[in-house]
Write an enzyme that holds these catalytic residues in place. Sequence first.
Site, mmCIF file in Angstrom:
data_model
loop_
_atom_site.group_PDB
_atom_site.id
_atom_site.type_symbol
_atom_site.label_atom_id
_atom_site.label_comp_id
_atom_site.label_asym_id
_atom_site.label_seq_id
_atom_site.Cartn_x
_atom_site.Cartn_y
_atom_site.Cartn_z
ATOM 1 N N GLU A 252 38.634 47.287 -37.975
ATOM 2 C CA GLU A 252 39.466 46.129 -38.271
ATOM 3 C C GLU A 252 40.870 46.393 -37.727
ATOM 4 O O GLU A 252 41.472 47.429 -38.044
ATOM 5 C CB GLU A 252 39.540 45.866 -39.778
ATOM 6 C CG GLU A 252 40.327 44.606 -40.097
ATOM 7 C CD GLU A 252 40.428 44.324 -41.578
ATOM 8 O OE1 GLU A 252 41.024 43.293 -41.937
ATOM 9 O OE2 GLU A 252 39.933 45.138 -42.381
ATOM 10 N N ARG B 76 31.095 59.258 -45.551
ATOM 11 C CA ARG B 76 32.420 59.105 -44.974
ATOM 12 C C ARG B 76 33.148 60.446 -44.998
ATOM 13 O O ARG B 76 32.757 61.381 -45.704
ATOM 14 C CB ARG B 76 33.228 58.051 -45.747
ATOM 15 C CG ARG B 76 33.547 58.445 -47.168
ATOM 16 C CD ARG B 76 34.173 57.290 -47.942
ATOM 17 N NE ARG B 76 35.453 56.904 -47.397
ATOM 18 C CZ ARG B 76 36.093 55.784 -47.717
ATOM 19 N NH1 ARG B 76 35.542 54.919 -48.550
ATOM 20 N NH2 ARG B 76 37.270 55.505 -47.211
ATOM 21 N N LYS C 157 43.658 52.814 -45.370
ATOM 22 C CA LYS C 157 44.688 52.149 -44.577
ATOM 23 C C LYS C 157 45.719 51.469 -45.477
ATOM 24 O O LYS C 157 46.883 51.355 -45.105
ATOM 25 C CB LYS C 157 44.054 51.138 -43.620
ATOM 26 C CG LYS C 157 43.565 51.762 -42.327
ATOM 27 C CD LYS C 157 43.219 50.739 -41.274
ATOM 28 C CE LYS C 157 41.992 49.959 -41.615
ATOM 29 N NZ LYS C 157 41.565 49.051 -40.526
#
Length: 564
Positions: free
Chosen positions: A33, A258, A268
């Site tokens: 993104e 992850r 983020k």
Amino acid sequence: MAENNNFIYDIIDEDINSGKYRADEIHTRFPPEPNGYLHIGHCKALIIDFGTAAKYGGKCNLRMDDTNPAKEDTEYVDAIKEDIHWLGFDWDDRFFYGSDYFERTYQIAEEFIKKGLAYVCELTRDEFKSCRGDLTHPAKSPYRDRPVEESLDLFRRMKNGEFPEGKYTLRAKIDLASGNFNMRDPVLYRIRYIDHHRQGKKWCIFPMYDFAHPIQDAIEGITHSLCSLEYEDHRPLYNWVVENAGFDKKPIQREFARLNITNTVLSKRKLRYLVENGIVDGWDDPRMPTLCGLRRRGYTAASILDFIGRIGVAKSNSMVDMGLLEHCIREELNMTAQRRIAVLHPIKVVVDNYPEGKTEWFDVSNNPNDVNAGTRKVPFTRELYIDSDDFAEVPPPKFFRMKPDGEVRLMGAYIVKCGEIVKNPDDTVAEIHCTADLETGNGNPADGRKIKGTIHWLSAEHAISRDIVMYDKLFTRENMNDLTSAESTDDAEETQTSIDDVSYMDFYNPDSALKITGAKLEPSLADAKVGDKFQFVRTGYFTVDSRDTSVFNRTVGLKDSFKI
């Protein structure tokens, strides 16, 4: 990066062996993104995506997941491309935006309504939460049986901008009693009056990630949609969307653990907080876990690829010690970095018996681990600089560096004996006077006496002054992940407003960036360029700062305490 077998390769191998795909038909995608810079957690995902395609001779798309326009920007798009290229990967002509498929996604949404698979709901966000039910009670949806034509009309009017934000959503009609809450009639579209970085004001409804992403994968012909473990519970919804959208070729989603690293955060949202509040010097601050930050600090693409290769691909989450990443860059730079002399906290030394005005040049190795690195000449004069840490007026036991009446070797040059100590008015050392054994230039004393200590030095006449920044861990707490729950999707990141910034900022390390002004460096470093890597002897590994070439950033110290 070493290629190790993993469960993803096992899945793909089975698909190939069964005849489902040829090896060169394997097609993955990396869908970041564009609302921030890539960090090392994304790096693991992109290496898996691009690396898997490369292993099988297949393809990997780069797709900007720009379906959530809040905080998305072309600045981030350009930065993401730069970081991926820096790591050594390319996407050829397979670059896409999620917003490329807005029209097709909208059409599929209309088809879902017509098939009775979706309906327009007008529960508020709070009502939606209160009607969600629990493990023993199904969710409730008073608008679930809204007539198809009415939902279709409302949805089209949502698209035309006739309603305020939050008035309506489009929801899938799946199973209100499902044990998987992602299947309890999830939201597919919401109203947002916000400019899109590419589409402008064309759209005021935007698809949710769980609806848009499987459609995008299917349109692009992705065979294996690889994502992190928090999406595992979303896989049934992914499959439901693909199946009901009528695609002939149906991608499969598979999840891997992850990356979590000690003493940092990989959200983020949290990283943006640090940037926007001036706690760090931008996304490329060398303390940040962003790829641009690591690059500015002196990490190489090879060291990061090595790090990701060592941690492997697993099915369960774990915490990786930052020391492993430091070990990887230290191991590389030990073999490749040029050695140079830097005196971070200089004290002047006067060699009383050395002729004034004379300059002598000593050969010093550029890298003892590289036989082809050669040597360079370092000037020696009557006035020198040594590091304050290498002198003790009242030395502790077993202190073998410079001390009153003691002898020490000046690295690569003479043995000197400490004599008079000149003080400043505040009792600090102004300069130290020594005498040199002028028969020991790069050699041993004729009488066979043993000198235990060796220190580095610079000619005061030739040394240049530079600023040094000593970087350390951004947070003092090892596990920063257990302070707040991790976000899983862009929409969760947008809507979760209960962030406790204080909880993780309590562990911010105020000593994570310490600037040393007026350090003395050997003259050859005057020509150092951005990207050059050096080992400052007995100090650590350093690189030229990409924003200010008069500054050297410490990449990592010399000591490696990490156990392999």
